[in-house]
Design a protein around this motif. Sequence first.
Motif, PDB file in Angstrom:
ATOM      1  N   GLU A  23       0.864  -1.006  -0.002  1.00 32.16           N
ATOM      2  CA  GLU A  23      -0.518   0.307  -0.237  1.00 32.16           C
ATOM      3  C   GLU A  23       0.602   0.981  -0.061  1.00 32.16           C
ATOM      4  OE1 GLU A  23      -3.221   0.431   2.905  1.00 32.16           O
ATOM      5  OE2 GLU A  23      -3.664   2.298   2.050  1.00 32.16           O
ATOM      6  N   ILE A  25       1.750   3.665   2.011  1.00 32.12           N
ATOM      7  CA  ILE A  25       0.895   4.239   3.290  1.00 32.12           C
ATOM      8  C   ILE A  25       2.612   4.078   3.489  1.00 32.12           C
ATOM      9  CG2 ILE A  25       1.047   1.785   3.775  1.00 32.12           C
ATOM     10  CD1 ILE A  25      -0.771   2.781   5.770  1.00 32.12           C
ATOM     11  N   GLY A 227      -5.797  -0.909   0.276  1.00 29.89           N
ATOM     12  CA  GLY A 227      -5.867  -0.417   1.387  1.00 29.89           C
ATOM     13  C   GLY A 227      -6.622   1.283   1.064  1.00 29.89           C
ATOM     14  N   ASN A 346     -12.304  -1.354  -0.410  1.00 30.71           N
ATOM     15  CA  ASN A 346     -11.437  -1.955   0.508  1.00 30.71           C
ATOM     16  C   ASN A 346     -12.398  -1.516   1.746  1.00 30.71           C
ATOM     17  OD1 ASN A 346      -9.354  -2.713   1.882  1.00 30.71           O
ATOM     18  ND2 ASN A 346      -9.137  -0.169   2.447  1.00 30.71           N
ATOM     19  N   GLU A 347     -12.440  -2.608   2.605  1.00 27.75           N
ATOM     20  CA  GLU A 347     -13.084  -1.946   3.926  1.00 27.75           C
ATOM     21  C   GLU A 347     -14.365  -1.745   3.533  1.00 27.75           C
ATOM     22  OE1 GLU A 347     -10.281  -0.927   6.984  1.00 27.75           O
ATOM     23  OE2 GLU A 347      -9.292  -2.994   7.276  1.00 27.75           O
ATOM     24  N   HIS A 395     -10.053  -8.837   6.883  1.00 24.79           N
ATOM     25  CA  HIS A 395      -9.427  -8.585   7.267  1.00 24.79           C
ATOM     26  C   HIS A 395      -8.845  -8.469   9.666  1.00 24.79           C
ATOM     27  CE1 HIS A 395      -8.958  -5.226   4.017  1.00 24.79           C
ATOM     28  NE2 HIS A 395      -8.663  -6.074   3.915  1.00 24.79           N
ATOM     29  N   GLU A 424      -5.426  -8.672   4.941  1.00 22.08           N
ATOM     30  CA  GLU A 424      -4.122  -7.534   6.321  1.00 22.08           C
ATOM     31  C   GLU A 424      -4.267  -8.112   7.323  1.00 22.08           C
ATOM     32  OE1 GLU A 424      -5.316  -3.667   5.500  1.00 22.08           O
ATOM     33  OE2 GLU A 424      -5.477  -3.899   3.925  1.00 22.08           O
ATOM     34  N   PRO A 464       0.679  -3.323   7.738  1.00 21.40           N
ATOM     35  CA  PRO A 464       1.283  -3.111   6.052  1.00 21.40           C
ATOM     36  C   PRO A 464       2.694  -3.173   6.005  1.00 21.40           C
ATOM     37  CG  PRO A 464       0.665  -1.532   7.147  1.00 21.40           C
ATOM     38  CD  PRO A 464       0.378  -2.399   8.167  1.00 21.40           C
TER      39      PRO A 464
END
Length: 592
Positions: A23, A25, A227, A346-347, A395, A424, A464
């Motif tokens: 990701e 991030i 992500g 994502n989510e 996740h 994740e 991550p």
Amino acid sequence: LFINASETSAKKIPETLFGIFFEEINHAGAGGLWAELVSNRGFEAGGPNTPSNIDPWSIIGDESSLIVSTERTSYFPRNKIALRMEVLCDNEGTIICPAGGVGIYNPGFWGMNIEQGKTYKLVFYVRSEGSIDLSVSLTGSNGLQTLASANFKDSNVSNWTKMEVLLHAQGTDAKSRLQLTTTRKGVIWFDQVSLMPTDTYKGHGFRNDLFEMMQDLRPGFIRFPGGCFVEGEWLRNAFRWKATVGPWEERPGHFGDVWHYWTDDGLGHFEFLQLAEDLGAAPVWVFNNGVSHNDQVDTSSVLPFVQEILDGIEFARGEPQSKWGSLRASMGHPEPFDLKYVAVGNEDCGKKNYIGNYLKFYNAIRNAYPDIKIISNCDGSSKPLDHPADMYDYHIYTGANNMFSSARKFDQVSRNGPKAFVSEYAVTGNDASNGSLLAALAEAGFVIGLEKNCDAVDMASYAPLFVNTNDRTWSPDAIVFDSAQMYGTPSYWMQHFFRESNEDSKKYLRIKVVNFGSNNVTLKIFIDGVELNSVPSLGLTKTELTSSNLMDENSFQAPKKVIPVRSSMEDAKGKTDIVLSPYSFTAFDLLM
Ligand code: AHR
């Protein structure tokens, strides 16, 4: 401990069971894996309006010697901002330039790692009403020590002109900067300034040491580019693949508003697919499905988003003659990329428009690409999904005890419906700090559970993957780095134990055990009713991950404090017991 190693009890591990999740991030890509050394190379970080944010570019000289501003006069239509520099001083007139001249410098991402003997390719675009006399140099962090330099004198730059030079470093400094200076009065415009080391992985732009850390895990897949990065706080700031392809100079870049930093999008859709190919990992593209953290597109108007994704798949897989496949071909990859997995959002399950939007994407992709596996954000582990999917995303971020007990999470889930993509997982909070042995042990227990349930779990990745220590937005992470150094956390090394699981042609048995308690544990290993140590022909190797303190971590100073140690167990032959150290993760390899 009784190990039933008979053929009938075996489960075939999917080739893609263990992979990685990349990701953008913590500056994982911009200022990390992507080797570009200039940060905000097009002066675009403030968005398309002027004045734009030129940070971290800084000015050399003061108001009496130069005026710096931004304008929408760039040659590149998708990133209109250019830097204008009006030089008021020279070496002869009333205002004398300071020694070294005036100009601008870029410190990269908390310093550029310039290494003696290495070569760096500088490219920039310039325009001037008169002639230019420019010095470009790589200097130490204080701007004084020159590590490499070149000069550009040109009287024919009234139109935007591309300049290029190879700079050979004569010294080393991990916190270097790039300076563009002059002592000639006049007006100069700059745009799209890039400095890349020439020794990136296969010349593909990936920082070698970080690439090797990924490669060493032998990932079966790579999930990208997020992500939350994919969603955005707001849709206008989500990752849009079309803005990240084509010549680097033409990419607008964007502000990732979830993790709060600008990226020039050098690491774009093409580069992610190239990365997957270079790693020998199946690409898993996570795309935005019209849902961000704070706004959503109505299902009735989501079709443009669906078309954007169909185009992105054509970019990856289409014939070189197709509209988007031809763009890929023009970027140097005429053969299609092997894209077979996509994740819709994502989510986002539970958000108002998710299922409606999901179905639009699902139907369009299934229709156009029946072989592509489509991953839903909704958890199918506790109850069957109410919509079609090939896999469901799962996740888990939690404390160590809960992670360890979750080893049994998939024991009872249905074997009939879509399988789990545990994309994740990580121990977080106090148990993990910035990456502890405790976290790695709990995760090892969980991952052993995934492996045992590989008829219900198709893919799994830790999250991550990367953190630049200068922007630790999310902790812990698997690989820690700055401009020049890196190390793996215990959780990175935990994953190492599973790297042979996806595929290995050697014939051997690997037994993996976590001792999550504070006492020694004595093991007797039986295989098909035969006690291990009474079989003299078995060669036995032990790999152990442990340390003197449960909260021990690795660091730049002690990068190998908590790493797996491999040893032969010849001396265990003939003995009846094998002892597991307290708080340890151990693998025994038995050559058959
Ligand atoms: O891995 C960090 C973040 O955790 C991811 O962006 C998101 O999917 C999850 O909430």
